[in-house]
Design a protein around this motif. Structure first.
Motif, mmCIF file in Angstrom:
data_model
loop_
_atom_site.group_PDB
_atom_site.id
_atom_site.type_symbol
_atom_site.label_atom_id
_atom_site.label_comp_id
_atom_site.label_asym_id
_atom_site.label_seq_id
_atom_site.Cartn_x
_atom_site.Cartn_y
_atom_site.Cartn_z
ATOM 1 N N ARG A 322 0.854 -1.178 0.000
ATOM 2 C CA ARG A 322 0.000 0.000 0.000
ATOM 3 C C ARG A 322 0.899 1.240 0.000
ATOM 4 O O ARG A 322 2.014 1.213 0.525
ATOM 5 C CB ARG A 322 -0.887 0.057 1.254
ATOM 6 N N LEU A 323 0.398 2.307 -0.589
ATOM 7 C CA LEU A 323 1.047 3.592 -0.348
ATOM 8 C C LEU A 323 0.806 3.978 1.110
ATOM 9 O O LEU A 323 -0.253 3.691 1.665
ATOM 10 C CB LEU A 323 0.457 4.677 -1.254
ATOM 11 N N PHE A 324 1.802 4.623 1.714
ATOM 12 C CA PHE A 324 1.604 5.050 3.099
ATOM 13 C C PHE A 324 2.076 6.485 3.285
ATOM 14 O O PHE A 324 2.931 6.988 2.553
ATOM 15 C CB PHE A 324 2.361 4.130 4.071
ATOM 16 N N LYS A 325 1.503 7.129 4.276
ATOM 17 C CA LYS A 325 1.955 8.439 4.740
ATOM 18 C C LYS A 325 1.844 8.465 6.248
ATOM 19 O O LYS A 325 0.768 8.194 6.794
ATOM 20 C CB LYS A 325 1.135 9.570 4.126
ATOM 21 N N ILE A 326 2.956 8.747 6.906
ATOM 22 C CA ILE A 326 2.970 8.857 8.372
ATOM 23 C C ILE A 326 2.870 10.328 8.755
ATOM 24 O O ILE A 326 3.644 11.165 8.266
ATOM 25 C CB ILE A 326 4.247 8.229 8.966
ATOM 26 N N THR A 327 1.905 10.624 9.617
ATOM 27 C CA THR A 327 1.764 11.966 10.170
ATOM 28 C C THR A 327 2.039 11.881 11.665
ATOM 29 O O THR A 327 1.273 11.260 12.414
ATOM 30 C CB THR A 327 0.343 12.509 9.937
ATOM 31 N N SER A 335 6.747 10.892 6.820
ATOM 32 C CA SER A 335 7.382 10.039 5.820
ATOM 33 C C SER A 335 6.329 9.526 4.858
ATOM 34 O O SER A 335 5.135 9.504 5.170
ATOM 35 C CB SER A 335 8.132 8.872 6.474
ATOM 36 N N PHE A 336 6.792 9.115 3.697
ATOM 37 C CA PHE A 336 5.897 8.683 2.625
ATOM 38 C C PHE A 336 6.598 7.608 1.818
ATOM 39 O O PHE A 336 7.825 7.624 1.647
ATOM 40 C CB PHE A 336 5.551 9.879 1.735
ATOM 41 N N GLY A 337 5.836 6.633 1.335
ATOM 42 C CA GLY A 337 6.438 5.598 0.515
ATOM 43 C C GLY A 337 5.499 4.432 0.297
ATOM 44 O O GLY A 337 4.280 4.605 0.144
ATOM 45 N N ILE A 338 6.077 3.242 0.325
ATOM 46 C CA ILE A 338 5.346 2.017 0.020
ATOM 47 C C ILE A 338 5.472 1.073 1.208
ATOM 48 O O ILE A 338 6.580 0.759 1.648
ATOM 49 C CB ILE A 338 5.894 1.367 -1.255
ATOM 50 N N ALA A 339 4.336 0.608 1.714
ATOM 51 C CA ALA A 339 4.309 -0.280 2.879
ATOM 52 C C ALA A 339 4.095 -1.712 2.424
ATOM 53 O O ALA A 339 3.183 -1.997 1.638
ATOM 54 C CB ALA A 339 3.192 0.134 3.829
ATOM 55 N N ALA A 340 4.943 -2.629 2.930
ATOM 56 C CA ALA A 340 4.772 -4.055 2.663
ATOM 57 C C ALA A 340 4.221 -4.788 3.877
ATOM 58 O O ALA A 340 3.655 -5.876 3.744
ATOM 59 C CB ALA A 340 6.103 -4.674 2.245
ATOM 60 N N ARG A 341 4.417 -4.217 5.069
ATOM 61 C CA ARG A 341 3.874 -4.846 6.264
ATOM 62 C C ARG A 341 3.517 -3.774 7.289
ATOM 63 O O ARG A 341 4.360 -2.944 7.663
ATOM 64 C CB ARG A 341 4.867 -5.833 6.873
ATOM 65 N N VAL A 342 2.277 -3.783 7.737
ATOM 66 C CA VAL A 342 1.799 -2.919 8.818
ATOM 67 C C VAL A 342 0.887 -3.785 9.678
ATOM 68 O O VAL A 342 -0.219 -4.145 9.276
ATOM 69 C CB VAL A 342 1.032 -1.688 8.288
ATOM 70 N N ARG A 343 1.378 -4.117 10.891
ATOM 71 C CA ARG A 343 0.626 -5.000 11.791
ATOM 72 C C ARG A 343 0.238 -4.264 13.070
ATOM 73 O O ARG A 343 0.920 -3.319 13.493
ATOM 74 C CB ARG A 343 1.465 -6.213 12.177
ATOM 75 N N ASP A 344 -0.823 -4.740 13.681
ATOM 76 C CA ASP A 344 -1.195 -4.345 15.044
ATOM 77 C C ASP A 344 -1.346 -2.836 15.185
ATOM 78 O O ASP A 344 -0.678 -2.185 15.995
ATOM 79 C CB ASP A 344 -0.158 -4.873 16.047
ATOM 80 N N VAL A 345 -2.225 -2.277 14.373
ATOM 81 C CA VAL A 345 -2.536 -0.849 14.458
ATOM 82 C C VAL A 345 -4.038 -0.704 14.709
ATOM 83 O O VAL A 345 -4.819 -1.630 14.481
ATOM 84 C CB VAL A 345 -2.127 -0.110 13.175
ATOM 85 N N HIS A 346 -4.446 0.480 15.199
ATOM 86 C CA HIS A 346 -5.842 0.730 15.543
ATOM 87 C C HIS A 346 -6.499 1.576 14.462
ATOM 88 O O HIS A 346 -5.904 2.526 13.954
ATOM 89 C CB HIS A 346 -5.938 1.473 16.886
ATOM 90 N N LYS A 347 -7.760 1.213 14.149
ATOM 91 C CA LYS A 347 -8.486 1.982 13.152
ATOM 92 C C LYS A 347 -9.521 2.900 13.794
ATOM 93 O O LYS A 347 -9.773 4.002 13.295
ATOM 94 C CB LYS A 347 -9.174 1.042 12.160
ATOM 95 N N SER A 348 -10.106 2.474 14.867
ATOM 96 C CA SER A 348 -11.109 3.301 15.540
ATOM 97 C C SER A 348 -11.123 2.969 17.021
ATOM 98 O O SER A 348 -10.524 1.994 17.476
ATOM 99 C CB SER A 348 -12.502 3.068 14.943
ATOM 100 N N LEU A 349 -11.839 3.770 17.781
ATOM 101 C CA LEU A 349 -11.902 3.608 19.229
ATOM 102 C C LEU A 349 -12.487 2.257 19.608
ATOM 103 O O LEU A 349 -12.046 1.628 20.573
ATOM 104 C CB LEU A 349 -12.732 4.745 19.836
#
Length: 726
Positions: A322-327, A335-349
């Motif tokens: 996926r394309l990614f952007k970290i704020t 940072s900005f670029g291409i993500a191959a692995r993003v685990r264990d993150v929260h989407k909503s409360l």
């Protein structure tokens, strides 16, 4: 859609020459009736070759056709169609004499009459090239480019005639079709192209070539060649308006070549603005023992978006990346670029942890996560140091070249929930500590050079299988070697990896953003001083080719730096992110290189006042440090050309061009003008009293009266004696 004959008509000149005019227009089917053209009694047809300096590359021409409109507004509709859709062909005694397309910008006719009034139509031969942007890519020969441009003018002609005295011993066959240029030279840094007319002029100018449509043919010539190719035709003055004048004389000439050096080989229009909409946003806590939605506990936000990339620049695997952007909020940095692995993150409360993207890293060996491509115009490199020692992984194809490719990809490979905070218990401390048992991290990639037809010329490798690697999934089981280029596509017993390790000797894995480093087994440049990125030798014969870099879904940690490092399956990192690759040219020690403009200067006549400045974007290198997309090449070997021959002198093309200017502008030379008997062909001219050789630099022909009003410039063969260069 083909052109169909719509109108035609004939008339005789005062000398009894039959002229036929045909007007052709784009149409799906032939017109049921071909209309008759009626001509006025005075000047029904005239041609003009616009005044052009005798060393300017392209001499365009136009035609003015006077016809009688039998009914009101009979010809008005021809000015409402697309430029280039209407063409006029003129025949002299049934032989094609001139062709051009209708100028659609202006039209006027008498408004006070209903019929039987005169209408003037204007045509030109090369004007369409000013409207059309250049759109080609890859390496093309000079000759093929010229033919392409003439085709785009939509004129009809009886073929090409060439009178060219420049040769090149480094190529075989006809010089124009074996000397080439990278088409990327004709686009600016933002990808905006030049017009076709501009490109045509730029590829002719260095060779001192001129192009003209004359007597139904397209002539390509230089002043030196026509001196011997033609017996000068004596002009016959038809009036008392003849004038003898003089041409310009120059004090000196300065020639500057701007070869458009590619110091940064890859830039992409792929930017973080592509994530302004259509993204999914996730949250990472600063204190990972608590929810990121607790008060003041958002470490950073990461936006992800499925994208296939940008056509012609970068292709992205939508299944594994996926394309990614970290704020950042309280952790990390933008940072900005291409993500191959993003685990264990929260989407909503209300949701728990999610894993939005999870490339496994040991899938199909040649499954790219993303691929970037860039046309190359590399300098002709020279080996500074090389050796042959198979036991040490050193081969003749590997070595230190005076210009190197730096491949740099910053990557975030980290086992923590929050890669920007300390590895405490709640931040996957155990996994982070297990990760400290590695010496480096490897990411497999494929680096290939493709020719204009898309065929693989060669590929790069820095690891090979010595027979001990039993599991083909792991590039890290392959023995290190000094990187080398191998002809053809990738083979099963070689691999290539980006190597991520600490240059200062730190053992273990620090995590966070890191750059790859030198991937040689025995580095020619000390690894601690080589800088970020790998240094890759540049093979010869790659000018105008395509560089293709693919980052593979094939990566893992390495426990040991021995010849047979032991890999293990990579279950630990929560994060594998890549920034956009950086490809730059550096010298053999990893330092910046120049590739500046090339300048020559020569004195022509110190007594003259006027100075001449010539700027070109196509040429030859003056030293090995000169490179760029504007360097001429052998289209077969893709090697840079430096020497050409004209008038018995072999030198860089720029010196030959200055020599031609010296021969024609270092002394007073005559100019003749006035009305002469119609000049109906191509060639050189002379006068009964002034017996030098002359070239037509402007002409207006009244074909009914069989007269030409001309300006003729004296020309001289190339003579390089006395030319001094600075």
């Amino acid at each position: 859609m083909e052109k169909q004959l719509r109108y035609q008509g004939e008339f005789f000149s005062v000398a009894g020459v039959l002229w036929r005019v045909e007007i052709w227009q784009d149409a799906d089917t032939p017109y049921p009736v071909v209309g008759e053209l009626r001509f006025p009694s005075d000047t029904p047809l005239s041609f003009e070759w616009f005044e052009t300096d005798k060393l300017e590359p392209v001499q365009g021409s136009g035609a003015t056709l006077q016809i009688v409109s039998k009914v009101d507004r009979q010809y008005k509709d021809m000015y409402t169609v697309e430029a280039g859709s209407i063409r006029m062909d003129a025949y002299r005694n049934d032989v094609l004499y001139w062709s051009g397309t209708l100028d659609t910008e202006t039209y006027e006719e008498p408004f006070s009459y209903d019929n039987e009034y005169e209408v003037k139509l204007t045509f030109s031969d090369f004007s369409l090239l000013d409207r059309m942007n250049f759109s080609l890519s890859g390496a093309r020969s000079i000759g093929s480019l010229i033919e392409t441009f003439i085709t785009e003018t939509k004129i009809k002609h009886r073929g090409f005639e060439k009178y060219i005295s420049t040769t090149c011993d480094s190529v075989s066959g006809e010089m124009l079709y074996n000397v080439g240029i990278s088409c990327e030279n004709f686009y600016d840094e933002e990808g905006v192209p030049m017009t076709m007319r501009e490109v045509l002029e730029e590829i002719l100018r260095p060779f001192a070539l001129r192009l003209i449509q004359r007597a139904g043919k397209v002539f390509i010539y230089d002043l030196n060649a026509v001196q011997t190719a033609f017996e000068p035709q004596t002009v016959h003055w038809e009036s008392d308006d003849a004038v003898l004048g003089v041409d310009r004389v120059y004090k000196n000439v300065t020639l500057t070549v701007s070869p458009y050096p590619q110091k940064e080989l890859y830039t992409s229009t792929l930017t973080e603005k592509m994530l302004d909409e259509g993204t999914e946003q996730y949250y990472v806590a600063k204190d990972t023992s608590k929810s990121p939605f607790d008060t003041n506990n958002i470490g950073f936000m990461i936006e992800l978006k499925k994208s296939s990339g940008v056509s012609g620049e970068i292709e992205i695997d939508t299944d594994n990346t996926r394309l990614f952007k970290i704020t950042p909020v309280f952790s990390g940095s933008e940072s900005f670029g291409i993500a191959a692995r993003v685990r264990d993150v929260h989407k909503s409360l209300l949701s728990g942890m999610e894993t939005p993207i999870n490339a496994d890293g040991y899938g199909a060996a040649y499954n790219p996560l993303f691929t970037v491509r860039r046309m190359l115009s590399l300098p002709e490199t020279h080996t500074v140091f090389s050796g042959f020692n198979p036991d040490a992984g050193m081969y003749p194809q590997s070595g230190l070249t005076d210009v190197m490719l730096r491949l740099k990809i910053e990557t975030l490979i980290d086992a923590r929930f929050n890669p920007f905070e300390d590895a405490i218990g709640a931040n996957r401390k155990n996994e982070y500590e297990k990760f400290q048992g590695i010496s480096e991290y490897n990411v497999s990639y494929v680096l290939r050079i493709l020719d204009t037809n898309g065929n693989v010329k060669m590929h790069y490798a820095n690891r090979y299988n010595d027979g001990s690697a039993h599991n083909d999934f792991y590039a890290t089981q392959y023995v290190e070697m000094n990187g080398k280029w191998i002809d053809g596509g990738a083979v099963t017993n070689s691999k290539t990896t980006l190597r991520y390790y600490d240059r200062s000797g730190y053992t273990g894995w620090k995590g966070g953003w890191q750059s790859n480093n030198v991937g040689y087994r025995y580095s020619y440049v000390p690894k601690e001083s080589a800088g970020d990125g790998d240094l890759i030798p540049i093979p010869p014969g790659c000018q105008g080719c395509m560089l293709e870099l693919s980052i593979l879904n094939f990566f893992g940690p390495v426990r040991s730096r021995g010849e047979n490092p032991t890999p293990f399956k990579d279950y630990y990192p929560n994060w594998i992110l890549f920034k956009i690759p950086e490809l730059t040219l550096v010298n053999s020690y990893g330092k910046a290189i120049d590739g500046n403009d090339i300048e020559y200067k020569s004195w022509l006549n110190s007594s003259a006042k006027e100075e001449k400045k010539i700027e070109t974007i196509v040429g030859t290198p003056r030293t090995s440090a000169n490179f760029g997309m504007g360097m001429l090449m052998d289209v077969s070997s893709r090697t840079t050309l430096s020497m050409f021959t004209r008038a018995g002198v072999t030198a860089p093309l720029e010196k030959l061009l200055i020599g031609t200017w010296y021969s024609n502008y270092s002394r007073r030379m005559n100019m003749l003008s006035g009305t002469v008997r119609l000049l109906d062909g191509f060639g050189t001219y002379t006068d009964a009293n002034e017996t030098d050789t002359y070239l037509m630099v402007s002409e207006v022909q009244d074909v009914q009266r069989d007269e030409s009003n001309v300006k003729l410039a004296e020309i001289a063969p190339d003579n390089f004696e006395g030319v001094e260069y600075e």
